[in-house]
Design an enzyme around this catalytic site. Structure first.
Site, PDB file in Angstrom:
ATOM      1  N   LYS A  17       0.835  -1.214   0.000  1.00 47.36           N
ATOM      2  CA  LYS A  17       0.000   0.000   0.000  1.00 47.36           C
ATOM      3  C   LYS A  17       0.861   1.253   0.000  1.00 47.36           C
ATOM      4  O   LYS A  17       0.613   2.203  -0.718  1.00 47.36           O
ATOM      5  CB  LYS A  17      -0.843   0.043   1.291  1.00 47.36           C
ATOM      6  CG  LYS A  17      -2.117  -0.702   1.231  1.00 47.36           C
ATOM      7  CD  LYS A  17      -3.016  -0.309   2.403  1.00 47.36           C
ATOM      8  CE  LYS A  17      -2.347  -0.377   3.731  1.00 47.36           C
ATOM      9  NZ  LYS A  17      -2.518  -1.538   4.533  1.00 47.36           N
ATOM     10  N   ASP A  71       7.124   3.323   6.101  1.00 47.66           N
ATOM     11  CA  ASP A  71       6.459   3.803   4.888  1.00 47.66           C
ATOM     12  C   ASP A  71       6.789   5.269   4.608  1.00 47.66           C
ATOM     13  O   ASP A  71       6.801   5.698   3.454  1.00 47.66           O
ATOM     14  CB  ASP A  71       4.940   3.633   4.994  1.00 47.66           C
ATOM     15  CG  ASP A  71       4.491   2.277   4.444  1.00 47.66           C
ATOM     16  OD1 ASP A  71       5.173   1.760   3.537  1.00 47.66           O
ATOM     17  OD2 ASP A  71       3.478   1.734   4.926  1.00 47.66           O
ATOM     18  N   CYS A 380      26.368   5.777  12.479  1.00 43.04           N
ATOM     19  CA  CYS A 380      25.873   5.857  13.850  1.00 43.04           C
ATOM     20  C   CYS A 380      26.596   4.852  14.757  1.00 43.04           C
ATOM     21  O   CYS A 380      27.718   5.094  15.155  1.00 43.04           O
ATOM     22  CB  CYS A 380      24.362   5.705  13.860  1.00 43.04           C
ATOM     23  SG  CYS A 380      23.632   6.516  15.280  1.00 43.04           S
ATOM     24  N   HIS A 516      22.493   9.563  10.278  1.00 45.16           N
ATOM     25  CA  HIS A 516      21.989   8.529   9.363  1.00 45.16           C
ATOM     26  C   HIS A 516      21.782   9.107   7.964  1.00 45.16           C
ATOM     27  O   HIS A 516      20.682   9.583   7.651  1.00 45.16           O
ATOM     28  CB  HIS A 516      20.655   7.983   9.870  1.00 45.16           C
ATOM     29  CG  HIS A 516      20.779   7.127  11.084  1.00 45.16           C
ATOM     30  ND1 HIS A 516      21.024   5.772  11.013  1.00 45.16           N
ATOM     31  CD2 HIS A 516      20.695   7.422  12.392  1.00 45.16           C
ATOM     32  CE1 HIS A 516      21.078   5.273  12.233  1.00 45.16           C
ATOM     33  NE2 HIS A 516      20.887   6.249  13.098  1.00 45.16           N
ATOM     34  N   GLU A 518      21.300   7.613   5.311  1.00 46.47           N
ATOM     35  CA  GLU A 518      20.370   6.830   4.480  1.00 46.47           C
ATOM     36  C   GLU A 518      18.963   7.435   4.435  1.00 46.47           C
ATOM     37  O   GLU A 518      18.214   7.185   3.505  1.00 46.47           O
ATOM     38  CB  GLU A 518      20.300   5.371   4.960  1.00 46.47           C
ATOM     39  CG  GLU A 518      19.648   5.128   6.318  1.00 46.47           C
ATOM     40  CD  GLU A 518      20.640   5.192   7.480  1.00 46.47           C
ATOM     41  OE1 GLU A 518      21.637   5.933   7.363  1.00 46.47           O
ATOM     42  OE2 GLU A 518      20.402   4.522   8.511  1.00 46.47           O
TER      43      GLU A 518
HETATM   44  N1  GLN Z   1      23.271   2.725  20.183  1.00 52.78           N
HETATM   45  C1  GLN Z   1      23.899   3.925  19.764  1.00 52.78           C
HETATM   46  C2  GLN Z   1      23.364   5.137  20.483  1.00 52.78           C
HETATM   47  O1  GLN Z   1      22.330   5.092  21.061  1.00 52.78           O
HETATM   48  C3  GLN Z   1      23.773   4.114  18.268  1.00 52.78           C
HETATM   49  C4  GLN Z   1      22.374   4.309  17.798  1.00 52.78           C
HETATM   50  C5  GLN Z   1      22.210   4.114  16.322  1.00 52.78           C
HETATM   51  O2  GLN Z   1      23.037   3.506  15.677  1.00 52.78           O
HETATM   52  N2  GLN Z   1      21.122   4.593  15.774  1.00 52.78           N
HETATM   53  O3  GLN Z   1      24.004   6.165  20.483  1.00 52.78           O
END
Ligand code: GLN
Length: 552
Positions: A17, A71, A380, A516, A518
């Site tokens: 969906k 999503d 991260c 992040h 991504e």
């Molecule tokens: N566990 C790590 C933190 O809390 C990294 C978190 C993650 O990779 N999103 O800082």
């Protein structure tokens, strides 16, 4: 008035969906409409932030720091509109609002009920989220017939009455093909529409997920039994090459024309221009190279757990016509230093994660990448693990660790900001006493890139904004020793108090970031870090990477 398209699903879950909604939104956007998407999730969690990636897939983070359903990641990969807090709403969120209002006395002593109070809250949410857009697509999670989605369906039924010709109900169903009988079966679709009609919703469009194209008589039959106009019974075949085929496929089935005509927008919009999407398809199909990237993580068996990440890796390849094979490795398996699984890979990536399990395996994989000049991208937790590895094996800080795993480590290279910011008196206030959901650094934050660094070259920009979701940070007390040993802190927060990117110039391609990337990659534009990383993987494969010299 905003036009609303409600998207429901029937027969089974996982019909796509979200993808169908996002793809239709992409076509409408290409016709010049300002489009947004909203996901209404019937579960009781207030947001997906604390849900396990094993069960629920990744938690997608928006620029304004909402932890949302994955999503929303599809939505942002398909349209230019940015998602935010208002674009994902759960039963839990609705109930918290209703209960807060009840406690404040807003209901003036009335008996607070699902209808009208909960449904009104849902309707309000939809109105707020769709304000200012030409079209808002509202996707209802779950499958018609689920007890828990009833209040949402009732709310959209009421909105349908209110919006009249400005509301469309689009229903996704499954039309199974029975190989033994060599026949497709329309009965599940009939039943699912019957279910929808029993709660007062008559679909205007049926998107029939099917393995084979429905012929005219089959469509006529479905139309007859469901009261949906025949031309609005649409076959949605499985995408041949990738999910990015879907906008073109749905356009070929005239889905956007049906919508535009229904809303009476013919004179206001232009024709669909899907050149961008055709280009994406072309680059997916006509690749010139192939590389293998090892992704060393904890949830690798669960494909949805790294949805945005795997998409971003693919985007990084398709910018340059490189097909990327992702070798998913369970980091636990690498914990005892048997790294044979990493043999022959062109690059190594360690994604985000939480908790102890698999951490040492990640550290081992990173050491392997660093020592063998294999391109490395850490994200991260993947950056935190890289810092731990560098501290232990390059700086000689034995037992260095993140306090997430070992609070008593002699070298807290990664820790909670409150654990290491002292003398300066500048302790960031993050309320550690509140619920788990409230203690993260979340959402888009600006970062300044160091002149001459790999990061700066890739982004070709001095200041970037990237999204965060973590509790722990690089400990500033280790900046000096890291720099002395050859690590460059190439990205810092604007106030310079937080380390956001680290890289090793004496390695062909070694970069790790606290954020992040991504979440901001898209098939049309890619993302500089992933594009650079995949390019490095190819050069590694072709033996072109300078070994052990500055990478610039
Ligand atoms: N566990 C790590 C933190 O809390 C990294 C978190 C993650 O990779 N999103 O800082």
């Amino acid at each position: 008035m905003t036009s609303l398209i409600f998207v429901t699903g029937g027969v089974v879950s996982s019909l796509g969906k979200g993808l169908s909604a996002a793809a239709l939104a992409a076509i409408l956007e290409s016709r010049g409409l300002k489009v947004t998407l909203v996901k209404l999730d019937p579960y009781i969690n207030v947001d997906p932030g604390t849900m396990s990636p094993f069960q629920h897939g990744e938690v997608y983070v928006t620029d304004d720091g909402a932890e949302t359903d994955l999503d929303l990641g599809h939505y942002e990969r398909f349209v230019r509109t940015k998602m935010g807090q208002l674009n994902n709403c759960t039963t839990g969120r609705i109930y918290s609002n209703v209960i807060a209002k009840e406690r404040r006395g807003d209901y003036l002593g009335a008996t607070v009920q699902v209808i009208p109070h909960v449904t009104d809250e849902i309707k309000d949410w939809v109105r707020r989220a769709s304000e200012g857009f030409d079209v808002a697509m509202i996707e209802i999670g779950g499958t018609v017939g689920d007890i828990e989605s009833l209040p949402f369906l009732e709310a959209i039924r009421q909105l349908g009455v209110e919006y009249g010709r400005n509301a469309i109900f689009m229903h996704l169903t499954l039309v199974p093909f029975l190989r033994a009988a060599n026949e497709i079966k329309t009965k599940p679709t009939q039943h699912s529409v019957k279910e929808l009609r029993s709660i007062g919703i008559q679909p205007d469009i049926l998107l029939c997920r099917s393995e084979i194209e429905l012929n005219e008589s089959e469509r006529a039959k479905i139309a007859l039994f469901t009261n949906v106009p025949e031309k609005a019974v649409i076959t949605a075949l499985d995408a041949k090459n990738s999910i990015y085929d879907i906008p073109v496929m749905l356009h070929e089935e005239h889905l956007d024309d049906i919508v535009v005509e229904y809303f009476g927008l013919e004179d206001k919009v232009g024709p669909a221009n899907l050149d961008d999407w055709l280009r994406v398809v072309d680059r997916t199909v006509n690749t010139q190279h192939e590389v293998t990237v090892a992704m060393v993580g904890k949830y690798v068996e669960h494909h949805d757990a790294y949805k945005s990440l795997t998409e971003a890796i693919v985007h990084g390849g398709l910018q340059q016509r490189i097909k990327v094979n992702i070798l998913r490795l369970e980091s636990d398996d690498l914990a005892d230093n048997d790294l044979s699984q990493l043999e022959g890979v062109d690059a190594i990536l360690v994604p985000g994660g939480f908790g102890e399990r698999g951490f040492e395996g990640k550290v081992n994989a990173i050491r392997h990448a660093r020592e063998n000049n294999i391109p490395y991208l850490g994200i991260c937790y993947g950056m935190q693990a890289a810092a731990v590895e560098f501290a232990r094996n390059v700086c000689g800080l034995e037992g260095a660790n993140t306090t997430e795993i070992d609070p008593d480590t002699p070298h807290r290279v990664i820790g909670l900001i409150t654990e290491w910011l002292d003398a300066s008196g500048k302790v960031e206030q993050r309320d550690e006493d509140t619920d788990l959901g409230g203690t993260m650094r979340l959402g888009g934050q600006r970062c300044r890139l160091r002149e001459g660094s790999l990061a700066r070259r890739l982004y070709a920009q001095e200041i970037i904004t990237e999204r965060h979701r973590h509790r722990y940070e690089f400990n500033n007390h280790f900046r000096d020793v890291f720099q002395k040993n050859g690590m460059v802190l190439s990205g810092l927060s604007m106030d310079e108090t937080l380390v956001e990117i680290i890289e090793i110039p004496d390695h062909p391609w070694f970069l790790a970031c606290q954020f992040h990337p991504e979440f901001t990659s898209s098939p049309r534009d890619g993302h500089p870090l992933f594009t650079g990383f995949i390019e490095a993987a190819l050069r590694q494969q072709q033996g072109e990477l300078p070994q052990g010299v500055a990478q610039l």
